[in-house]
Each structure stands twice: as C-alpha cells, then as structure tokens.
Design a protein around this motif. Structure first.
Motif, PDB file in Angstrom:
ATOM      1  N   VAL A   3       0.831  -1.203   0.000  1.00  0.00           N
ATOM      2  CA  VAL A   3       0.000   0.000   0.000  1.00  0.00           C
ATOM      3  C   VAL A   3       0.865   1.252   0.000  1.00  0.00           C
ATOM      4  O   VAL A   3       0.529   2.256  -0.644  1.00  0.00           O
ATOM      5  N   ILE A   4       1.988   1.224   0.707  1.00  0.00           N
ATOM      6  CA  ILE A   4       2.858   2.408   0.759  1.00  0.00           C
ATOM      7  C   ILE A   4       3.403   2.716  -0.633  1.00  0.00           C
ATOM      8  O   ILE A   4       3.448   3.879  -1.072  1.00  0.00           O
ATOM      9  N   LYS A   5       3.808   1.687  -1.337  1.00  0.00           N
ATOM     10  CA  LYS A   5       4.324   1.889  -2.692  1.00  0.00           C
ATOM     11  C   LYS A   5       3.232   2.415  -3.613  1.00  0.00           C
ATOM     12  O   LYS A   5       3.489   3.287  -4.461  1.00  0.00           O
ATOM     13  N   MET A   6       2.010   1.928  -3.458  1.00  0.00           N
ATOM     14  CA  MET A   6       0.915   2.399  -4.298  1.00  0.00           C
ATOM     15  C   MET A   6       0.600   3.857  -4.033  1.00  0.00           C
ATOM     16  O   MET A   6       0.288   4.623  -4.963  1.00  0.00           O
ATOM     17  N   LEU A   7       0.674   4.272  -2.763  1.00  0.00           N
ATOM     18  CA  LEU A   7       0.383   5.673  -2.445  1.00  0.00           C
ATOM     19  C   LEU A   7       1.499   6.599  -2.908  1.00  0.00           C
ATOM     20  O   LEU A   7       1.237   7.725  -3.361  1.00  0.00           O
ATOM     21  N   GLU A   8       2.748   6.162  -2.790  1.00  0.00           N
ATOM     22  CA  GLU A   8       3.859   7.024  -3.176  1.00  0.00           C
ATOM     23  C   GLU A   8       3.965   7.175  -4.694  1.00  0.00           C
ATOM     24  O   GLU A   8       4.326   8.244  -5.195  1.00  0.00           O
ATOM     25  N   ASN A   9       3.664   6.115  -5.454  1.00  0.00           N
ATOM     26  CA  ASN A   9       3.848   6.140  -6.907  1.00  0.00           C
ATOM     27  C   ASN A   9       2.526   6.168  -7.665  1.00  0.00           C
ATOM     28  O   ASN A   9       2.445   5.705  -8.798  1.00  0.00           O
ATOM     29  N   ASP A  10       1.503   6.688  -7.016  1.00  0.00           N
ATOM     30  CA  ASP A  10       0.218   6.768  -7.703  1.00  0.00           C
ATOM     31  C   ASP A  10       0.306   7.748  -8.875  1.00  0.00           C
ATOM     32  O   ASP A  10       0.893   8.840  -8.752  1.00  0.00           O
ATOM     33  N   HIS A  11      -0.258   7.365 -10.007  1.00  0.00           N
ATOM     34  CA  HIS A  11      -0.280   8.173 -11.240  1.00  0.00           C
ATOM     35  C   HIS A  11       1.121   8.424 -11.804  1.00  0.00           C
ATOM     36  O   HIS A  11       1.327   9.394 -12.544  1.00  0.00           O
ATOM     37  N   LYS A  12       2.093   7.579 -11.466  1.00  0.00           N
ATOM     38  CA  LYS A  12       3.427   7.692 -12.051  1.00  0.00           C
ATOM     39  C   LYS A  12       3.594   6.564 -13.066  1.00  0.00           C
ATOM     40  O   LYS A  12       3.562   5.378 -12.700  1.00  0.00           O
ATOM     41  N   VAL A  13       3.745   6.954 -14.336  1.00  0.00           N
ATOM     42  CA  VAL A  13       3.792   5.986 -15.430  1.00  0.00           C
ATOM     43  C   VAL A  13       5.012   6.298 -16.292  1.00  0.00           C
ATOM     44  O   VAL A  13       5.259   7.466 -16.642  1.00  0.00           O
ATOM     45  N   LEU A  14       5.786   5.253 -16.631  1.00  0.00           N
ATOM     46  CA  LEU A  14       6.913   5.376 -17.554  1.00  0.00           C
ATOM     47  C   LEU A  14       6.462   4.843 -18.914  1.00  0.00           C
ATOM     48  O   LEU A  14       6.010   3.695 -19.025  1.00  0.00           O
ATOM     49  N   ARG A  15       6.609   5.673 -19.935  1.00  0.00           N
ATOM     50  CA  ARG A  15       6.126   5.286 -21.264  1.00  0.00           C
ATOM     51  C   ARG A  15       7.311   5.129 -22.215  1.00  0.00           C
ATOM     52  O   ARG A  15       8.234   5.958 -22.226  1.00  0.00           O
ATOM     53  N   TYR A  16       7.241   4.058 -23.009  1.00  0.00           N
ATOM     54  CA  TYR A  16       8.278   3.742 -23.981  1.00  0.00           C
ATOM     55  C   TYR A  16       7.605   3.459 -25.327  1.00  0.00           C
ATOM     56  O   TYR A  16       6.464   2.974 -25.376  1.00  0.00           O
ATOM     57  N   GLN A  17       8.356   3.754 -26.387  1.00  0.00           N
ATOM     58  CA  GLN A  17       7.924   3.373 -27.735  1.00  0.00           C
ATOM     59  C   GLN A  17       8.660   2.096 -28.117  1.00  0.00           C
ATOM     60  O   GLN A  17       9.887   2.021 -28.023  1.00  0.00           O
ATOM     61  N   VAL A  18       7.898   1.077 -28.534  1.00  0.00           N
ATOM     62  CA  VAL A  18       8.475  -0.212 -28.863  1.00  0.00           C
ATOM     63  C   VAL A  18       8.025  -0.609 -30.258  1.00  0.00           C
ATOM     64  O   VAL A  18       6.981  -0.165 -30.760  1.00  0.00           O
ATOM     65  N   ALA A  19       8.861  -1.433 -30.865  1.00  0.00           N
ATOM     66  CA  ALA A  19       8.562  -1.981 -32.190  1.00  0.00           C
ATOM     67  C   ALA A  19       8.497  -3.489 -32.085  1.00  0.00           C
ATOM     68  O   ALA A  19       9.272  -4.115 -31.333  1.00  0.00           O
ATOM     69  N   LEU A  20       7.587  -4.104 -32.825  1.00  0.00           N
ATOM     70  CA  LEU A  20       7.395  -5.539 -32.784  1.00  0.00           C
ATOM     71  C   LEU A  20       8.458  -6.222 -33.632  1.00  0.00           C
ATOM     72  O   LEU A  20       8.664  -5.876 -34.800  1.00  0.00           O
ATOM     73  N   GLU A  21       9.154  -7.155 -33.016  1.00  0.00           N
ATOM     74  CA  GLU A  21      10.188  -7.911 -33.729  1.00  0.00           C
ATOM     75  C   GLU A  21       9.532  -9.164 -34.313  1.00  0.00           C
ATOM     76  O   GLU A  21       9.177 -10.091 -33.583  1.00  0.00           O
ATOM     77  N   SER A  22       9.368  -9.153 -35.610  1.00  0.00           N
ATOM     78  CA  SER A  22       8.627 -10.235 -36.265  1.00  0.00           C
ATOM     79  C   SER A  22       9.252 -10.511 -37.624  1.00  0.00           C
ATOM     80  O   SER A  22       9.786  -9.601 -38.282  1.00  0.00           O
ATOM     81  N   PRO A  23       9.184 -11.741 -38.098  1.00  0.00           N
ATOM     82  CA  PRO A  23       9.702 -12.033 -39.447  1.00  0.00           C
ATOM     83  C   PRO A  23       8.832 -11.454 -40.554  1.00  0.00           C
ATOM     84  O   PRO A  23       9.292 -11.326 -41.683  1.00  0.00           O
ATOM     85  N   ASN A  24       7.599 -11.077 -40.235  1.00  0.00           N
ATOM     86  CA  ASN A  24       6.723 -10.493 -41.249  1.00  0.00           C
ATOM     87  C   ASN A  24       7.085  -9.035 -41.463  1.00  0.00           C
ATOM     88  O   ASN A  24       7.166  -8.260 -40.498  1.00  0.00           O
ATOM     89  N   PRO A  25       7.272  -8.599 -42.704  1.00  0.00           N
ATOM     90  CA  PRO A  25       7.612  -7.180 -42.953  1.00  0.00           C
ATOM     91  C   PRO A  25       6.500  -6.245 -42.536  1.00  0.00           C
ATOM     92  O   PRO A  25       6.757  -5.102 -42.139  1.00  0.00           O
ATOM     93  N   GLU A  26       5.231  -6.704 -42.588  1.00  0.00           N
ATOM     94  CA  GLU A  26       4.127  -5.821 -42.213  1.00  0.00           C
ATOM     95  C   GLU A  26       4.144  -5.513 -40.720  1.00  0.00           C
ATOM     96  O   GLU A  26       3.768  -4.405 -40.307  1.00  0.00           O
ATOM     97  N   ASP A  27       4.566  -6.479 -39.892  1.00  0.00           N
ATOM     98  CA  ASP A  27       4.582  -6.245 -38.440  1.00  0.00           C
ATOM     99  C   ASP A  27       5.746  -5.378 -38.007  1.00  0.00           C
ATOM    100  O   ASP A  27       5.703  -4.782 -36.929  1.00  0.00           O
ATOM    101  N   ARG A  28       6.786  -5.287 -38.814  1.00  0.00           N
ATOM    102  CA  ARG A  28       7.931  -4.461 -38.415  1.00  0.00           C
ATOM    103  C   ARG A  28       7.587  -2.984 -38.410  1.00  0.00           C
ATOM    104  O   ARG A  28       8.206  -2.186 -37.718  1.00  0.00           O
ATOM    105  N   LYS A  29       6.602  -2.598 -39.259  1.00  0.00           N
ATOM    106  CA  LYS A  29       6.239  -1.178 -39.326  1.00  0.00           C
ATOM    107  C   LYS A  29       5.353  -0.756 -38.152  1.00  0.00           C
ATOM    108  O   LYS A  29       5.152   0.440 -37.951  1.00  0.00           O
ATOM    109  N   ARG A  30       4.828  -1.692 -37.402  1.00  0.00           N
ATOM    110  CA  ARG A  30       3.903  -1.355 -36.316  1.00  0.00           C
ATOM    111  C   ARG A  30       4.672  -0.788 -35.120  1.00  0.00           C
ATOM    112  O   ARG A  30       5.719  -1.289 -34.736  1.00  0.00           O
ATOM    113  N   ARG A  31       4.103   0.278 -34.568  1.00  0.00           N
ATOM    114  CA  ARG A  31       4.704   0.930 -33.397  1.00  0.00           C
ATOM    115  C   ARG A  31       3.709   0.855 -32.239  1.00  0.00           C
ATOM    116  O   ARG A  31       2.500   1.035 -32.431  1.00  0.00           O
TER     117      ARG A  31
END
Length: 642
Positions: free
Chosen positions: A409-437
C-alpha cells in the motif's frame, strides 16, 4: 424679646419669632469625593450654619466614652469561645453494641420437637439509640431467617419510654414486642464501653443449643458394618479422583493397522475404566471421542459354554471371576482391554502420587516409544497455466479458499499516477509487423505493464489496446522463483518478451529520464546512461534553439563520427539499395525543402527495410531532427553513399 427667650416658647402658632439678623439660609454639603470615589457624610451644621443639637453627644455619653477609650481604638473585646460540643451522631458514629441472645419458640403438631431454640444477635446503635435483631442463617433449617426486628427505637413500656443502653446487661431477659430474649453474652467492645460508663456487668452464660438440630447432626447408623469394603465410603472418599495412563494400542497385526496413542482413565470412585483415543490434525481419521466407554472391565471369565449368548446378555458378576483394579495398571506393562493390547508408557503426576502412597511403588520411569518418522510429502506446485497473475494462481495451491495476495500500500500511495512510457517496435519475421509501433506503459504503483497500438489510417490493422494492465514475468521464470520486469530492464534497444511476443524499445518519454535521474540510486548506471545517450541530441537541439551561442561545430563533428559508425553497421545489411533510398526520399520531398515529417520519414524507412530500430540509427535520426517533428534527410542520407 431676645432670641434666647424665644427659644423657650412652645412651638405654637403666633409664638415663633424669626431672627432678623440671619442672612444665610443654605444647607451644608453632605456629598464629597475621596480618591476619586463619591461618598456621603452627615451634616455638621444646619441651615444657615445653625448648631445641630441632634448630632451632639451628651455629657453622660462623653463620660462613658472617656472610660472606654481602648474600645474606640481596638473595637469591642472578643467573647470567649463557647465550650466544645460534639453531637452524638459524630461521637458514636459506627459504634454498635452487640449482645448474643436466644429465644424459645413453641412447635405444635410435631412429636419430635416440642420447642426450638433460635439464636439471635441484638445490635444497639449508639448514634441514635436504635436497636435491631438479626438471626444468623442456618442451613437446611426450613425457617425464614435473617432480620427479625428492623432498626428503630424499641419501646420499653406503655408509657412511651424506649430502651437505652443503660438497660442492657448480660444474664437478663429482654422483652420486645411480646417475645422474650435471653441475653447471654456480649462482644469485647460492648463490655469495655459499659464498664467505662460505670455499669457492672453480670457474668456471661452459656449459649443454649437447639435439641432437634443436635439430634439431626448425630449419626443415624450406630452399628458397625460387617465388612471393611463399603461402596458408599469408596465413592465419598475417591469421588472425582481419576488415574490417567498414557498407552499405545498396537494394531499393526491387522491389515492397514498402525499404532494408536490412547489415554486410559481409571475412576477410583467405582473402579470403572475408560479409553480415549488421541487424534492429531489431518491424520485422516474421524475424531470419535471415546474408544471404550466407561465401564467395569472383566479380567478373568468363568468357564462358560459356547452357547452363552454374548451378543444378547450383558456380562454380570456370575460370568466374571476377577475385574480390573488399580493394581493391574503400571508403567512399562502391557494389558489387554476387551481384546485390544495396550502398552502403558507413562502416567500423570497424580497417578504417581497415588501409587507411591497406596502401594509403595516408586519406579515411574517413562518408556520411550519408537515412532516411525512420517515421510514429508513434498508440495509440488503445478506449472503456470497462463491465466491471471502468478500470485493469484499460486494461492489456489495453498488453500481451498484462496486469498488475494497482499499489496504494497505504501508503494501504491507514493507512486500513484506515475507511469513510464516507452515506444516499442514488434520484432517479427513479417515485414508488415515491423512497421507497427506500440506504446508500452509501466505503472510504478503496482509494477504492471500495458501495451497500446496507436491506430494508423489505411494500414489494414485495427489499433487500440494490445495488452491490458498485467505483470509480465521475465523469460525463464518459474512458479517458485518468479522475476518480473522492472524499470531497470528497459533500456534503449533492449528486447522485452511479453507472452511470446518480442518488442524492441526504440524511444521513451523525457519523463522517464527525469524520473531515473532523480532516483539514480535505485537504477543501474547502464540503464541511465543509455537514456542519456538517447536524449542527448534532442537536448543539444533545444539548447541550440534557446541560446544565442552557436554549437554547429560540435554537432557537426558528432554527426560525422556517428555517420561513420552507421556506415560500418550498414555494411552487414547487403540487401539495402542506397540508390533506391535516395530516390525515395527525393520523391517524397516535393517542395525541395530538404526536410520531412518524422512520421513520413519513418514510413519511408520502413518501406525500404531500413533498420531504424537500432541504437545508432536512432541517434542519427535524433541528430538530424530540426524541431517540430521535422527531420533533415540530407544528413541522414550521408550514411547511404550512392
């Protein structure tokens, strides 16, 4: 006529003369001020300054005042204090005289007692001269006892007199309301008080006992029993006294038999035996309270015929020669009770004391029982089935009613509404999936991860929520040793495996870098350095835009070094056609400005299979950025010589 003569005339009409020489007719002042406060005073002279005879002292008064000079100075002399008076309710508070007495009461219609003697206590309260009579309670008397005469002033005769403590003494008859009490004795306080008041006390008398009560207390049986053994005597002597033995019932001779711990109770009051089985938790047996009910157990039977109906008739004294007694039980000895062998290995302290006093036995050394160690069955946790969280699935293995895992509960109260956002790309053998972000969000309050795919028009793929909030375990984690992804695992270019799908981190919010720099002691240096290297070109561009000092030389030098590194890395990508890359970018730049939108730039790179998800190419794109999501593709194309 002079004024003096006029003063002696009677005060009648026509006899009053006015002084013609009088010219002042004012009244003297009677009000004054002292220390700022108004006060009144008597007038010293009359109207016009005449003499006031009413306020003057006579000669007799003056003579009396001259004789009492100190009184005028020090006031009236104080009277002598009155003699001390202590009321009776204070002097005799809680002081009571007690007399022991009895009275005789006739009993009619009873041949056993013609009269009875009832003993009472007479109390005299000195504080208000009241009296009360109290009869002590006697068990099984059948009479309403207690307070016989309530506390009040008891009349002495018909003339209105009341009893006084001077009328009380030992060895006298005291009549109250038609009942005569014989006073036989008093307590020490009463004796001392009466003697201090000059009263000579009579010698004390012996208290008379009730003859019928004494008759009931005498024993009824005046004969001697012919035998020393008496069941009633045994019951009264040994009631609630029980011998306790700890025994082991060995049932291993039978199929699926085992050793059962038991407790043998021997009741000394009636020589009965009871056997109770000891149950343990989760031993797989129904907890019946009693193995052998309380009864007399036969030890030796009479030779009987085989046709004796044992299943119908109960065993009586005619079929038994000897019953079990306390002598048949001893520590370290085996005994058979109703066909079951029991080995006694210990007893309690009361049993030891009884055998020591009754039979003189002193050897009570307990016997060690060989106990087969129970094999511990290892708890095998089944593999994770993929549904829900690992902790929730694990709770089903511990109890039938699973409880939710505890939350920090202490961790939830201290870090409430704290979000780390990253941009990721799908690693796939299909060329169509590589373009997806995708956008990967890491919630610091509960260490959960969610993945969202922004919708792209005319892409043929419906965007939206790709993964709801859940905790993602690292590859190779087991149910016993589970490790989850943490913020320190997310570096630029690292791979995150989410339920069989691999994602490569290509970008992050600037909030991620600020948060890690503010909490640098909680994250590895490599993670923090990768984010700093990724965001350095952007910060250089911002500083350049916000400052007046140009830094083109430093940026150009860094750009040249980075282009050389990218060219060395692209040598491994033999399928790339540099000529097609140049032509594609020149065709997209229709206005010839030399810049393209970042989204359009990335789309062209994906169509040409340019590996923009690598760390070096990401740095090159950041250095080629010129603000407002614009990229100078001329600098980027230097890495692809035509």
């Amino acid at each position: 006529m002079s004024w003096e003569l006029a003063q002696g005339l009677p005060f009648l009409p026509g006899c009053v003369f006015r002084d013609p020489t009088k010219t002042s007719f004012h009244r003297s002042q009677t009000l004054g001020y002292k220390n700022g406060f108004a006060f009144s005073q008597l007038p010293t002279v009359g109207i016009g300054g005449e003499r006031l005879y009413e306020n003057q002292l006579s000669q007799a008064e003056l003579d009396e005042l001259s004789k009492t000079g100190p009184t005028l100075t020090y006031g009236q002399a104080k009277r002598a204090p009155p003699s001390g008076f202590l009321p009776a309710y204070v002097a005799f508070d809680k002081k009571i005289l007690r007399f022991d007495a009895y009275f005789q009461e006739d009993v009619s219609l009873s041949p056993e007692e013609p009269y009875r003697i009832r003993q009472v206590c007479i109390y005299y309260y000195l504080e208000d001269d009241t009296m009360s009579v109290f009869e002590p309670v006697v068990q099984n008397s059948g009479l309403p006892q207690g307070k016989l005469v309530r506390r009040h002033r008891v009349p002495k005769n018909d003339h209105g007199d009341h009893y006084h403590w001077k009328d009380l003494n030992r060895g006298m008859n005291l009549t109250m309301y038609g009942r005569t009490y014989r006073v036989v004795d008093c307590d020490p306080f009463t004796q001392v008080f009466l003697e201090s008041q000059g009263i000579e006390l009579n010698p004390p008398e012996k208290m008379v006992l009730d003859p019928y009560t004494e008759l009931r207390q005498t024993p009824m049986h005046k004969y001697i029993t012919p035998t020393d053994f008496d069941q009633l005597k045994q019951f009264l002597t040994y009631d609630k006294q029980v011998l306790r033995f700890y025994a082991m019932w060995d049932d291993t001779e039978n199929i699926f038999g085992e050793k059962h711990p038991c407790i043998i109770h021997y009741y000394l009051a009636d020589d009965t035996v009871q056997v109770r089985q000891v149950y343990k938790q989760n031993d797989g047996r129904d907890p019946f309270p009693i193995l052998i009910k309380r009864q007399r157990l036969p030890k030796t039977f009479v030779d009987k015929k085989k046709t004796f109906p044992n299943c119908v008739l109960e065993i009586s004294d005619q079929e038994v020669l000897e019953w079990y007694t306390a002598k048949d039980f001893a520590v370290g000895k085996s005994t058979t009770l109703l066909g079951r062998p029991f080995f006694i290995y210990d007893c309690d302290e009361f049993t030891r004391n009884f055998y020591r006093d009754k039979f003189g036995i002193t050897d009570f050394q307990p016997v060690e029982i060989e106990k087969n160690p129970q094999e511990e069955v290892p708890q095998v946790i089944p593999p994770y089935n993929g549904f829900g969280l690992l902790e929730d699935s694990l709770q089903n293995c511990f109890s039938l009613l699973p409880k939710p895992p505890r939350k920090d509960v202490i961790k939830m109260l201290e870090n409430d509404h704290k979000v780390l956002r990253y941009q990721v790309a799908l690693e796939s053998p299909n060329p169509e999936d590589r373009k997806r972000r995708f956008i990967l969000s890491y919630f610091l309050s509960n260490d959960m991860i969610s993945i969202y795919e922004p919708p792209v028009r005319n892409s043929g793929i419906i965007g939206g929520k790709y993964l709801r909030k859940t905790r993602v375990a690292k590859p190779g984690s087991t149910t016993e040793n589970t490790t989850y992804y943490e913020p320190s695992d997310f570096t630029i270019g690292s791979t995150v495996e989410v339920f069989g799908h691999r994602f490569v981190i290509t970008d992050a919010d600037e909030y991620v870098l600020n948060y890690m720099e503010s909490n640098a002691e909680r994250f590895p240096a490599a993670t923090l350095q990768s984010l700093r290297d990724h965001f350095r070109p952007r910060r250089v561009v911002k500083e350049t835009a916000n400052s007046d000092i140009p830094t083109l030389a430093t940026s150009k030098q860094e750009l040249d070094e980075l282009i050389v590194q990218v060219q060395e890395e692209l040598k491994l990508q033999k399928h790339l056609n540099n000529k097609n890359i140049w032509e594609a970018f020149l065709q997209c730049d229709k206005d010839g400005s030399g810049t393209l939108d970042k989204a359009k730039f990335l789309a062209v790179c994906d169509s040409l299979s340019v590996p923009t998800n690598t760390i070096l190419l990401n740095k090159l794109i950041d250095l080629c950025s010129c603000g407002e999501d614009k990229i100078n593709y001329h600098d980027f194309l230097r890495a692809f010589p035509s």
